[in-house]
Design a protein around this motif. Structure first.
Motif, PDB file in Angstrom:
ATOM      1  N   HIS A  65      -5.711  16.680  -1.688  1.00  0.00           N
ATOM      2  CA  HIS A  65      -4.363  16.262  -2.080  1.00  0.00           C
ATOM      3  C   HIS A  65      -4.479  15.335  -3.293  1.00  0.00           C
ATOM      4  CE1 HIS A  65      -2.880  18.023   1.649  1.00  0.00           C
ATOM      5  NE2 HIS A  65      -3.886  17.411   2.261  1.00  0.00           N
ATOM      6  N   GLN A  66      -3.980  15.784  -4.429  1.00  0.00           N
ATOM      7  CA  GLN A  66      -4.195  15.124  -5.708  1.00  0.00           C
ATOM      8  C   GLN A  66      -3.017  14.242  -6.078  1.00  0.00           C
ATOM      9  OE1 GLN A  66      -7.072  15.486  -7.828  1.00  0.00           O
ATOM     10  NE2 GLN A  66      -6.115  13.706  -8.832  1.00  0.00           N
ATOM     11  N   GLY A  67      -3.280  12.935  -6.278  1.00  0.00           N
ATOM     12  CA  GLY A  67      -2.250  12.015  -6.736  1.00  0.00           C
ATOM     13  C   GLY A  67      -2.023  12.132  -8.231  1.00  0.00           C
ATOM     14  N   PRO A  68      -0.921  11.570  -8.747  1.00  0.00           N
ATOM     15  CA  PRO A  68      -0.575  11.739 -10.156  1.00  0.00           C
ATOM     16  C   PRO A  68      -1.360  10.845 -11.104  1.00  0.00           C
ATOM     17  CG  PRO A  68       1.090  10.418  -9.051  1.00  0.00           C
ATOM     18  CD  PRO A  68       0.150  10.896  -7.978  1.00  0.00           C
ATOM     19  N   ALA A  84       0.432  14.444  12.960  1.00  0.00           N
ATOM     20  CA  ALA A  84       1.642  13.934  12.308  1.00  0.00           C
ATOM     21  C   ALA A  84       1.975  12.515  12.746  1.00  0.00           C
ATOM     22  CB  ALA A  84       2.832  14.862  12.562  1.00  0.00           C
ATOM     23  N   GLY A  85       0.933  11.676  12.894  1.00  0.00           N
ATOM     24  CA  GLY A  85       1.144  10.299  13.300  1.00  0.00           C
ATOM     25  C   GLY A  85       1.121   9.292  12.175  1.00  0.00           C
ATOM     26  N   ALA A  86       0.843   9.735  10.948  1.00  0.00           N
ATOM     27  CA  ALA A  86       0.760   8.803   9.813  1.00  0.00           C
ATOM     28  C   ALA A  86       1.218   9.506   8.544  1.00  0.00           C
ATOM     29  CB  ALA A  86      -0.662   8.283   9.643  1.00  0.00           C
ATOM     30  N   LEU A  87       1.871   8.766   7.668  1.00  0.00           N
ATOM     31  CA  LEU A  87       2.255   9.246   6.346  1.00  0.00           C
ATOM     32  C   LEU A  87       1.247   8.717   5.339  1.00  0.00           C
ATOM     33  CD1 LEU A  87       4.148  10.516   4.245  1.00  0.00           C
ATOM     34  CD2 LEU A  87       5.524   8.415   4.335  1.00  0.00           C
ATOM     35  N   VAL A  88       0.616   9.623   4.604  1.00  0.00           N
ATOM     36  CA  VAL A  88      -0.407   9.265   3.622  1.00  0.00           C
ATOM     37  C   VAL A  88       0.124   9.580   2.233  1.00  0.00           C
ATOM     38  CG1 VAL A  88      -2.743   9.726   2.812  1.00  0.00           C
ATOM     39  CG2 VAL A  88      -2.268   9.669   5.272  1.00  0.00           C
ATOM     40  N   ARG A  89       0.259   8.528   1.415  1.00  0.00           N
ATOM     41  CA  ARG A  89       0.728   8.686   0.029  1.00  0.00           C
ATOM     42  C   ARG A  89      -0.481   8.553  -0.890  1.00  0.00           C
ATOM     43  NH1 ARG A  89       3.326   4.993   2.972  1.00  0.00           N
ATOM     44  NH2 ARG A  89       5.568   5.126   3.380  1.00  0.00           N
ATOM     45  N   VAL A  90      -0.796   9.592  -1.627  1.00  0.00           N
ATOM     46  CA  VAL A  90      -1.927   9.562  -2.551  1.00  0.00           C
ATOM     47  C   VAL A  90      -1.384   9.276  -3.952  1.00  0.00           C
ATOM     48  CG1 VAL A  90      -3.936  10.787  -3.432  1.00  0.00           C
ATOM     49  CG2 VAL A  90      -3.124  11.241  -1.108  1.00  0.00           C
ATOM     50  N   ILE A  91      -1.641   8.072  -4.441  1.00  0.00           N
ATOM     51  CA  ILE A  91      -1.116   7.642  -5.739  1.00  0.00           C
ATOM     52  C   ILE A  91      -2.056   8.048  -6.864  1.00  0.00           C
ATOM     53  CG2 ILE A  91      -0.430   5.616  -7.098  1.00  0.00           C
ATOM     54  CD1 ILE A  91       0.267   4.274  -4.369  1.00  0.00           C
ATOM     55  N   ALA A  92      -3.350   7.978  -6.621  1.00  0.00           N
ATOM     56  CA  ALA A  92      -4.340   8.367  -7.637  1.00  0.00           C
ATOM     57  C   ALA A  92      -5.542   8.974  -6.938  1.00  0.00           C
ATOM     58  CB  ALA A  92      -4.764   7.164  -8.468  1.00  0.00           C
ATOM     59  N   GLY A  93      -6.218   9.857  -7.654  1.00  0.00           N
ATOM     60  CA  GLY A  93      -7.389  10.503  -7.103  1.00  0.00           C
ATOM     61  C   GLY A  93      -7.036  11.634  -6.163  1.00  0.00           C
ATOM     62  N   SER A  94      -8.055  12.130  -5.478  1.00  0.00           N
ATOM     63  CA  SER A  94      -7.887  13.250  -4.559  1.00  0.00           C
ATOM     64  C   SER A  94      -8.392  12.850  -3.184  1.00  0.00           C
ATOM     65  CB  SER A  94      -8.656  14.474  -5.067  1.00  0.00           C
ATOM     66  OG  SER A  94      -8.532  15.559  -4.172  1.00  0.00           O
ATOM     67  N   VAL A  95      -7.593  13.148  -2.165  1.00  0.00           N
ATOM     68  CA  VAL A  95      -7.977  12.882  -0.778  1.00  0.00           C
ATOM     69  C   VAL A  95      -7.840  14.189   0.001  1.00  0.00           C
ATOM     70  CG1 VAL A  95      -7.451  11.591   1.314  1.00  0.00           C
ATOM     71  CG2 VAL A  95      -7.259  10.464  -0.914  1.00  0.00           C
ATOM     72  N   ASP A  96      -8.964  14.733   0.425  1.00  0.00           N
ATOM     73  CA  ASP A  96      -8.976  15.988   1.171  1.00  0.00           C
ATOM     74  C   ASP A  96      -8.197  17.089   0.440  1.00  0.00           C
ATOM     75  OD1 ASP A  96      -9.755  17.537   3.391  1.00  0.00           O
ATOM     76  OD2 ASP A  96      -7.815  17.210   4.372  1.00  0.00           O
TER      77      ASP A  96
END
Length: 315
Positions: A190-193, A176-188
């Motif tokens: 987590h799907q962005g819009p 919990a040391g970083a906030l990750v915002r996924v705007i597009a695509g998928s990261v691990d």
């Protein structure tokens, strides 16, 4: 930076830690973004200047707009201008931008919103701060990313995606040391819009002082990072980076940023934009606002623009 913040990162889903066989992406290049002016005179940094287009593919360029604190009467935008053959992705971190185009579209994007415009066959548009912001002044900060379109999509009808800040996928690191915002695509997972023609991902990450971001990244994508704010290190060998520097990563399973324990100046955290996608690997002919595959196609774009085939500026 008001672009989607979370007071308690521990409530967010966690990104997976790199596994025993996962390979960190090496740092191939760190570059300094030159400063300039765009449109009617708002300051920009050319984030990926100095990186070869073959390594940027499927991206063309990215501008950091601001960060600038305008006095009353100072905010500026762009005049009417054309585009063809690619997509513009405008992500507003601080401030407000209004948009209008020759096809009757328009809207307002503000803190944490993204406008994804597929120019396709051709469009005229204008981007400007609203009148109240011009009169009042205030903070303005964002990015604009140009994403290439494959040959078979370059002449599609223009369209928009209005991605509101509340739709962005949020995650954090294992500690919990970083906030990750996924705007597009998928990261691990987590799907962005954002919906994309070419498979890609766009992330805005905020790394707390002294924390480390190990971001899983699609193996077939390239990877580029750009420091919006703050200082720290990049890569497994902890190469120093700071505001206004871009990183080109080599192949691997994940990429790494770490924030300095003490940030200098106005910075409170290390903020980075991270993008990557599947290369299109087609010829590029780029001239000003037109990104095509051949010189003849660029000349045709100029002719079509001059003959009014991109639509007309509303009265």
């Amino acid at each position: 930076m008001p672009a989607v913040t979370v007071e308690d990162l521990t409530v967010l889903p966690r990104l997976a830690r790199p596994g025993l066989g996962d390979q960190p992406r090496p740092v191939w290049q760190v570059t300094n973004a030159p400063s300039g002016y765009e449109g009617e005179g708002f300051p920009v940094r050319r984030a990926f200047a100095g990186i070869d287009l073959s390594h940027l593919d499927p991206f063309i360029m990215m501008d950091q707009m601001g960060e600038v604190n305008y006095a009353p009467g100072e905010p500026k935008g762009t005049p009417w201008h054309p585009h063809r053959g690619f997509e513009t992705v405008t992500y507003i971190i601080d401030g407000t931008f209004d948009h209008q185009d020759s096809h009757g579209g328009g809207g307002t994007i503000t803190n944490g919103d993204t406008q994804w415009m597929t120019a396709g066959a051709g469009i005229l548009h204008i981007e400007a701060p609203p009148e109240w912001l011009v009169q009042k002044g205030g903070l303005f900060h964002g990015i604009q990313l140009w994403v290439n379109l494959p040959r078979d999509a370059k002449l599609e009808a223009p369209r928009y995606q209005d991605l509101r800040s509340g739709t962005v996928a949020l995650a954090t690191t294992y500690d919990a040391g970083a906030l990750v915002r996924v705007i597009a695509g998928s990261v691990d997972g987590h799907q962005g819009p954002g919906s994309t023609h070419t498979p890609m991902a766009l992330v805005h990450a905020t790394v707390e002082p002294g924390a480390r971001l190990e971001l899983p990244w699609e193996v077939e994508y390239n990877a580029l990072g750009y420091v919006l704010n703050g200082s720290g290190t990049v890569g497994a060998d902890d190469r120093p980076v700071r505001t206004g520097q871009a990183t080109l990563f080599g192949p691997g399973d994940y990429l790494t940023y770490a924030a300095d324990p003490v940030q200098d100046g106005r910075a409170v955290t290390l903020d980075v934009i991270i993008v990557g996608g599947r290369p299109i690997r087609e010829p590029i002919a780029w001239a000003g606002p037109f990104v095509m595959n051949t010189k003849d196609e660029v000349l045709t774009a100029y002719e079509d623009y001059q003959r009014g085939r991109f639509g007309h500026i509303p009265v």
